[in-house]
Design an enzyme around this catalytic site. Structure first.
Site, mmCIF file in Angstrom:
data_model
loop_
_atom_site.group_PDB
_atom_site.id
_atom_site.type_symbol
_atom_site.label_atom_id
_atom_site.label_comp_id
_atom_site.label_asym_id
_atom_site.label_seq_id
_atom_site.Cartn_x
_atom_site.Cartn_y
_atom_site.Cartn_z
ATOM 1 N N GLU A 147 -36.958 24.046 -25.495
ATOM 2 C CA GLU A 147 -38.135 24.920 -25.657
ATOM 3 C C GLU A 147 -38.235 25.499 -27.068
ATOM 4 O O GLU A 147 -38.506 26.683 -27.254
ATOM 5 C CB GLU A 147 -38.138 26.023 -24.597
ATOM 6 C CG GLU A 147 -38.327 25.424 -23.215
ATOM 7 C CD GLU A 147 -38.638 26.438 -22.157
ATOM 8 O OE1 GLU A 147 -39.445 27.338 -22.407
ATOM 9 O OE2 GLU A 147 -38.053 26.309 -21.070
ATOM 10 N N GLU B 32 -34.077 26.402 -35.161
ATOM 11 C CA GLU B 32 -34.804 26.242 -36.435
ATOM 12 C C GLU B 32 -36.300 26.518 -36.212
ATOM 13 O O GLU B 32 -36.943 27.209 -37.003
ATOM 14 C CB GLU B 32 -34.609 24.821 -36.998
ATOM 15 C CG GLU B 32 -33.201 24.520 -37.508
ATOM 16 C CD GLU B 32 -32.196 24.192 -36.396
ATOM 17 O OE1 GLU B 32 -32.604 24.057 -35.224
ATOM 18 O OE2 GLU B 32 -30.999 24.078 -36.699
HETATM 19 C C1 LIG Z 1 -31.653 19.232 -20.753
HETATM 20 C C2 LIG Z 1 -32.980 19.296 -21.430
HETATM 21 C C3 LIG Z 1 -34.088 19.758 -20.724
HETATM 22 C C4 LIG Z 1 -35.358 19.754 -21.315
HETATM 23 N N1 LIG Z 1 -36.462 20.106 -20.567
HETATM 24 C C5 LIG Z 1 -37.707 19.865 -21.065
HETATM 25 C C6 LIG Z 1 -38.872 20.005 -20.230
HETATM 26 O O1 LIG Z 1 -38.793 20.389 -19.051
HETATM 27 N N2 LIG Z 1 -40.086 19.694 -20.764
HETATM 28 C C7 LIG Z 1 -40.236 19.259 -22.056
HETATM 29 O O2 LIG Z 1 -41.362 18.983 -22.450
HETATM 30 N N3 LIG Z 1 -39.151 19.144 -22.870
HETATM 31 C C8 LIG Z 1 -37.896 19.419 -22.405
HETATM 32 N N4 LIG Z 1 -36.792 19.263 -23.217
HETATM 33 C C9 LIG Z 1 -36.968 18.804 -24.589
HETATM 34 C C10 LIG Z 1 -36.668 19.856 -25.636
HETATM 35 O O3 LIG Z 1 -37.658 20.848 -25.616
HETATM 36 C C11 LIG Z 1 -36.549 19.119 -26.984
HETATM 37 O O4 LIG Z 1 -35.309 18.423 -26.958
HETATM 38 C C12 LIG Z 1 -36.611 20.067 -28.157
HETATM 39 O O5 LIG Z 1 -37.912 20.602 -28.295
HETATM 40 C C13 LIG Z 1 -36.217 19.391 -29.478
HETATM 41 O O6 LIG Z 1 -36.854 18.160 -29.659
HETATM 42 P P1 LIG Z 1 -35.998 16.860 -30.043
HETATM 43 O O7 LIG Z 1 -34.865 16.786 -29.092
HETATM 44 O O8 LIG Z 1 -36.917 15.717 -30.127
HETATM 45 O O9 LIG Z 1 -35.397 17.183 -31.469
HETATM 46 P P2 LIG Z 1 -36.150 17.017 -32.898
HETATM 47 O O10 LIG Z 1 -37.474 17.663 -32.854
HETATM 48 O O11 LIG Z 1 -36.057 15.597 -33.322
HETATM 49 O O12 LIG Z 1 -35.192 17.879 -33.830
HETATM 50 C C14 LIG Z 1 -33.960 17.393 -34.373
HETATM 51 C C15 LIG Z 1 -33.436 18.445 -35.347
HETATM 52 O O13 LIG Z 1 -34.363 18.587 -36.449
HETATM 53 C C16 LIG Z 1 -34.726 19.944 -36.574
HETATM 54 N N5 LIG Z 1 -36.125 20.064 -37.004
HETATM 55 C C17 LIG Z 1 -37.211 19.412 -36.514
HETATM 56 N N6 LIG Z 1 -38.317 19.811 -37.134
HETATM 57 C C18 LIG Z 1 -37.940 20.753 -38.047
HETATM 58 C C19 LIG Z 1 -38.627 21.559 -38.999
HETATM 59 N N7 LIG Z 1 -39.962 21.524 -39.132
HETATM 60 N N8 LIG Z 1 -37.901 22.410 -39.764
HETATM 61 C C20 LIG Z 1 -36.548 22.494 -39.611
HETATM 62 N N9 LIG Z 1 -35.852 21.759 -38.727
HETATM 63 C C21 LIG Z 1 -36.528 20.913 -37.942
HETATM 64 C C22 LIG Z 1 -34.556 20.544 -35.178
HETATM 65 O O14 LIG Z 1 -34.420 21.951 -35.235
HETATM 66 C C23 LIG Z 1 -33.287 19.821 -34.726
HETATM 67 O O15 LIG Z 1 -32.168 20.475 -35.236
HETATM 68 C C24 LIG Z 1 -35.506 19.339 -22.664
HETATM 69 C C25 LIG Z 1 -34.378 18.935 -23.394
HETATM 70 C C26 LIG Z 1 -33.141 18.876 -22.786
HETATM 71 C C27 LIG Z 1 -31.980 18.368 -23.593
#
Ligand SMILES: Cc1cc2nc3c(=O)[nH]c(=O)nc-3n(C[C@H](O)[C@H](O)[C@H](O)COP(=O)(O)OP(=O)(O)OC[C@H]3O[C@@H](n4cnc5c(N)ncnc54)[C@H](O)[C@@H]3O)c2cc1C
Length: 382
Positions: free
Chosen positions: A366, A370
């Site tokens: 959520e 960052e």
């Molecule tokens: C167990 C679990 C349950 C979840 N449940 C849900 C759910 O019910 N519904 C749903 O929709 N999602 C869900 N999620 C997804 C979760 O919200 C995302 O994993 C999260 O938003 C991060 O996205 P990502 O994993 O693609 O990482 P990325 O967005 O690829 O980020 C990778 C890294 O880059 C950094 N980063 C990215 N953009 C920037 C920026 N602009 N500036 C600085 N740093 C940045 C991030 O902070 C992170 O450290 C869930 C995830 C997990 C693991």
């Protein structure tokens, strides 16, 4: 200022704590170890009113304030992160969008069963190539006669692939705005709709007893009446849902920090080295003192954010601060708790090992830490 909780809020804390100790504590480690989502436990949580806590009684909810709901999540998280995840996602991500943006017919149809805990609903925003950048999602929906045809996929969706999963709110691109940016709309997609597949995700590091799913939509035909709100409202709905969701994640951080601290304090008083309880060594006592201090700060910040929400005042900045702070506090407290347990803290017989693992998601789900800092930076005018 009045820092006292109401009689009702205190009673909720007492009852939920009693339930969590009796029903969750004895089986939490085993459910985690075997990666088992327990429908039975989820339904028991439903029976004591843990779903639909802020939803009006007219739709089967409990009609409570946000502080009461947050206290309930905190008390479950104090014992187990996975069950707290089921409750937090169930209330804020599953029920929330339907309650706040659904029309009367949709609310009547879905909310009573979701509020009783008989069924769960997912929130499908994240995609394999669109996480933090939710605006980069690729799932599309095209109108064909009286139906929308949905194509794409979602990943990491909580409560979306277990025996209680009923459906999911899915954000999809439905056109292009005059600005050239995509137009997003949310759809209610029920399990069993042809072309919709939900696949459980296993081998998680944390929240191992909660349901997480990959979702696939292959020419899924959705009737027009399954649009949530209006065409084009999707992005706004998802962002508003995340504002409230941040309070739930913060409550998980606060409760988890409290649970890890409780375990560490108890252990430090009982474990003797060099002829005295280790709690008497300043190096250990200071870790506990720092933990107590940070938990107190986290609780005050989170309850203030909820209080603002309950007063219908702007709460979004404080919600982002609470999400960021509470999740990072739990990281520091769980780390101290494992350190205080020494070698035993690394063994599965001790709960602190599970708290240490479960914490990490709070800094990612959520909106990562960052992203929270980006949100806060914007609110303070950077
Ligand atoms: C167990 C679990 C349950 C979840 N449940 C849900 C759910 O019910 N519904 C749903 O929709 N999602 C869900 N999620 C997804 C979760 O919200 C995302 O994993 C999260 O938003 C991060 O996205 P990502 O994993 O693609 O990482 P990325 O967005 O690829 O980020 C990778 C890294 O880059 C950094 N980063 C990215 N953009 C920037 C920026 N602009 N500036 C600085 N740093 C940045 C991030 O902070 C992170 O450290 C869930 C995830 C997990 C693991």
């Amino acid at each position: 200022m009045d820092f006292d909780l109401t009689l009702e809020q205190n009673m909720i804390r007492k009852e939920v704590r009693k339930f969590a100790k009796k029903e969750i504590a004895p089986i939490a480690a085993e459910l985690d170890e075997t990666e088992t989502f327990s429908a039975d436990l989820t339904q028991k949580m439903g029976e004591i009113g843990l779903f639909g806590m802020v939803v009006s009684e007219a739709y089967g909810g409990q009609g409570m304030d946000y502080i009461s709901y947050i206290i309930a999540v905190e008390e479950i998280a104090r014992i187990d992160g996975s069950q707290a995840a089921t409750i937090a996602a169930g209330n804020s991500l599953g029920i929330g969008p339907l309650y706040y943006f659904g029309n009367e017919k949709q609310k009547q149809k879905y909310l009573p069963k979701l509020c009783s805990g008989e069924a769960l609903w997912g929130f499908g925003l994240t995609e394999p190539t669109a996480g933090s950048d939710a605006g980069g999602s690729k799932t599309t929906a095209e109108l064909d006669g009286d139906e929308w045809v949905l194509n794409g996929s979602k990943i990491f969706i909580t409560n979306a692939a277990c025996e209680l999963s009923w459906g999911v709110t899915v954000q999809a691109i439905t056109g292009t705005r005059p600005s050239g940016k995509p137009e997003y709309t949310c759809f209610l997609v029920e399990h069993g709709t042809p072309g919709f597949k939900a696949i459980p995700m296993h081998k998680k590091f944390m929240w191992r007893a909660s349901s997480t799913a990959e979702l696939y939509f292959d020419d899924v035909r959705i009737p027009k009446e399954n649009i949530l709100g209006k065409v084009g409202d999707g992005f706004h709905q998802m962002l508003q849902t995340l504002d409230l969701g941040r309070l739930s994640i913060a409550a998980m951080g606060l409760g988890g920090a409290q649970g890890a601290y409780d375990a560490a304090l108890k252990y430090a008083k009982g474990r003797e080295q060099f002829g005295q309880p280790i709690s008497k060594f300043q190096a250990v006592a200071f870790k506990l003192a720092d933990s107590a201090l940070e938990i107190e700060c986290a609780r005050n910040l989170l309850y203030k954010a909820c209080w603002l929400r309950d007063k219908k005042r702007a709460f979004e900045k404080e919600a982002a601060m609470a999400k960021l702070y509470c999740s990072e506090v739990m990281g520091r407290v769980a780390n101290h708790a494992v350190q205080i347990h020494g070698g035993y803290g690394l063994m599965k017989e001790y709960d602190v090992e599970r708290f240490y693992r479960d914490q990490k998601l709070l800094e990612i789900g959520e909106g990562t830490s960052e992203v929270q800092r980006i949100v806060i930076s914007r609110y303070i005018g950077c």
